[in-house]
Design a protein around this motif. Sequence first.
Motif, mmCIF file in Angstrom:
data_model
loop_
_atom_site.group_PDB
_atom_site.id
_atom_site.type_symbol
_atom_site.label_atom_id
_atom_site.label_comp_id
_atom_site.label_asym_id
_atom_site.label_seq_id
_atom_site.Cartn_x
_atom_site.Cartn_y
_atom_site.Cartn_z
ATOM 1 N N ALA A 38 0.840 -1.200 0.000
ATOM 2 C CA ALA A 38 0.000 0.000 0.000
ATOM 3 C C ALA A 38 0.872 1.246 0.000
ATOM 4 O O ALA A 38 1.794 1.369 0.787
ATOM 5 N N ALA A 39 0.596 2.166 -0.916
ATOM 6 C CA ALA A 39 1.383 3.395 -0.987
ATOM 7 C C ALA A 39 1.028 4.295 0.190
ATOM 8 O O ALA A 39 -0.136 4.486 0.507
ATOM 9 N N GLY A 40 2.043 4.802 0.847
ATOM 10 C CA GLY A 40 1.808 5.675 1.981
ATOM 11 C C GLY A 40 1.411 7.071 1.532
ATOM 12 O O GLY A 40 1.981 7.614 0.607
ATOM 13 N N VAL A 41 0.418 7.650 2.172
ATOM 14 C CA VAL A 41 0.022 9.020 1.877
ATOM 15 C C VAL A 41 -0.089 9.753 3.199
ATOM 16 O O VAL A 41 -0.887 9.387 4.044
ATOM 17 N N ALA A 42 0.740 10.753 3.372
ATOM 18 C CA ALA A 42 0.702 11.512 4.616
ATOM 19 C C ALA A 42 0.154 12.907 4.344
ATOM 20 O O ALA A 42 0.270 13.421 3.238
ATOM 21 N N SER A 43 -0.460 13.507 5.348
ATOM 22 C CA SER A 43 -0.911 14.880 5.184
ATOM 23 C C SER A 43 0.296 15.797 5.209
ATOM 24 O O SER A 43 1.271 15.548 5.896
ATOM 25 N N ALA A 44 0.219 16.869 4.439
ATOM 26 C CA ALA A 44 1.369 17.759 4.316
ATOM 27 C C ALA A 44 1.459 18.686 5.519
ATOM 28 O O ALA A 44 0.540 18.838 6.295
ATOM 29 N N GLY A 45 2.578 19.318 5.667
ATOM 30 C CA GLY A 45 2.821 20.260 6.740
ATOM 31 C C GLY A 45 4.295 20.569 6.776
ATOM 32 O O GLY A 45 5.090 19.829 6.205
ATOM 33 N N THR A 46 4.658 21.659 7.453
ATOM 34 C CA THR A 46 6.067 22.023 7.535
ATOM 35 C C THR A 46 6.593 21.753 8.938
ATOM 36 O O THR A 46 5.855 21.801 9.913
ATOM 37 N N VAL A 101 4.930 7.274 -1.300
ATOM 38 C CA VAL A 101 4.587 8.546 -1.928
ATOM 39 C C VAL A 101 3.937 9.449 -0.885
ATOM 40 O O VAL A 101 2.981 9.039 -0.213
ATOM 41 N N ILE A 102 4.477 10.651 -0.738
ATOM 42 C CA ILE A 102 3.954 11.621 0.222
ATOM 43 C C ILE A 102 3.208 12.707 -0.546
ATOM 44 O O ILE A 102 3.756 13.315 -1.477
ATOM 45 N N ASP A 103 1.963 12.924 -0.170
ATOM 46 C CA ASP A 103 1.130 13.955 -0.794
ATOM 47 C C ASP A 103 1.501 15.315 -0.181
ATOM 48 O O ASP A 103 1.323 15.516 1.015
ATOM 49 N N VAL A 104 2.044 16.212 -0.981
ATOM 50 C CA VAL A 104 2.412 17.539 -0.467
ATOM 51 C C VAL A 104 1.488 18.618 -1.034
ATOM 52 O O VAL A 104 1.789 19.807 -0.946
ATOM 53 N N SER A 105 0.342 18.198 -1.591
ATOM 54 C CA SER A 105 -0.552 19.166 -2.235
ATOM 55 C C SER A 105 -1.137 20.166 -1.236
ATOM 56 O O SER A 105 -1.532 21.262 -1.619
ATOM 57 N N GLY A 106 -1.184 19.784 0.043
ATOM 58 C CA GLY A 106 -1.683 20.711 1.058
ATOM 59 C C GLY A 106 -0.803 21.934 1.223
ATOM 60 O O GLY A 106 -1.244 22.952 1.764
ATOM 61 N N ASP A 107 0.431 21.853 0.779
ATOM 62 C CA ASP A 107 1.347 22.990 0.835
ATOM 63 C C ASP A 107 1.620 23.551 -0.554
ATOM 64 O O ASP A 107 2.685 24.137 -0.806
ATOM 65 N N ALA A 112 5.335 21.019 -7.499
ATOM 66 C CA ALA A 112 5.389 19.669 -6.928
ATOM 67 C C ALA A 112 4.127 19.409 -6.106
ATOM 68 O O ALA A 112 3.689 20.257 -5.323
ATOM 69 N N ARG A 113 3.545 18.241 -6.314
ATOM 70 C CA ARG A 113 2.343 17.860 -5.562
ATOM 71 C C ARG A 113 2.533 16.553 -4.805
ATOM 72 O O ARG A 113 1.744 16.196 -3.951
ATOM 73 N N SER A 114 3.573 15.806 -5.185
ATOM 74 C CA SER A 114 3.888 14.595 -4.437
ATOM 75 C C SER A 114 5.396 14.404 -4.405
ATOM 76 O O SER A 114 6.124 14.893 -5.276
ATOM 77 N N ALA A 115 5.826 13.710 -3.365
ATOM 78 C CA ALA A 115 7.253 13.398 -3.208
ATOM 79 C C ALA A 115 7.360 11.895 -2.978
ATOM 80 O O ALA A 115 6.757 11.363 -2.046
#
Length: 273
Positions: free
Chosen positions: A21-29, A103-109, A182-185
Amino acid sequence: MPVMGVFPRGSVLALAAVACAAGVASAGTGVNLVQNGGFEAGAGGNGSIVVGAPGWTTLGFATGVTWDTGAGFPGPFDPGPADRGANFASGGPGNSSSALAQVIDVSGDAALIDSGSASFVLSGWLGGYFNQDDHATLGVQFFSESSELLGAASVVGPLAADREGLTGLLQRSVSGAVPALARSARVTLSFQRVAGDFNDGYADGIGFVLRSPAACPGDFNGDGVVSTPDLVIFLGVFGQAVTPGSAQDFNGDGVVSTPDLVSFLGLFGTACP
Ligand SMILES: [Ca+2]
Ligand SMILES: [Ca+2]
Ligand SMILES: [Ca+2]
Ligand SMILES: [Ca+2]
């Protein structure tokens, strides 16, 4: 490690597939966005059994291993993270190349990233076995909404000479600017075998942190001033190992200590712009 037991090939493949399962985390700094970066979310194996690692897509036979396995694997008192927990990740049995990725979702930032001022710190404890050059490489690739590759960075873990021939893990990091749009890392841990049967690239404590220079450093609770509640938060992690790039780790060396306190006190009492 030099010795491994019988390798139950069929069951291993099935288990590795389930862990995809691909990991998806909520974005934040200022926080670690890697899911299960310490490999503590699942039970580690003994190296001969491939158990994968929850939150990570498993490519090949990469697997979590417990720090108390022995038999030549790095142990609780070998070089490695202070907060190493119960497990680390390894390249796994009987293979020359394997990987873990998420895969980390960074679209929130997105707004911060598209302003061109977002940066990142990718870090991890990487290592190998004895005098072998088996090693781990940690990388990140940035993708747009339409999955176009926008940029990448990576850091190669220590070889035998860098470890002075000792089995263990050393901290490595790479940082840079996050490409606009960039929207994902995609964070990838690659394990390479150079010697022996077992792929002895090792890893633990993987971190990926987004940083914003426009943020108000020292205002950990986000109320617009650097004051006593922020000091309480700071002292709560003082002396501890943290993910490099975390908000309280001002100098990015992966530990909250006196230089960070000096930086924090220099900001104390100030209001944010
Ligand atoms: Ca761990
Ligand atoms: Ca090996
Ligand atoms: Ca505050
Ligand atoms: Ca520090």
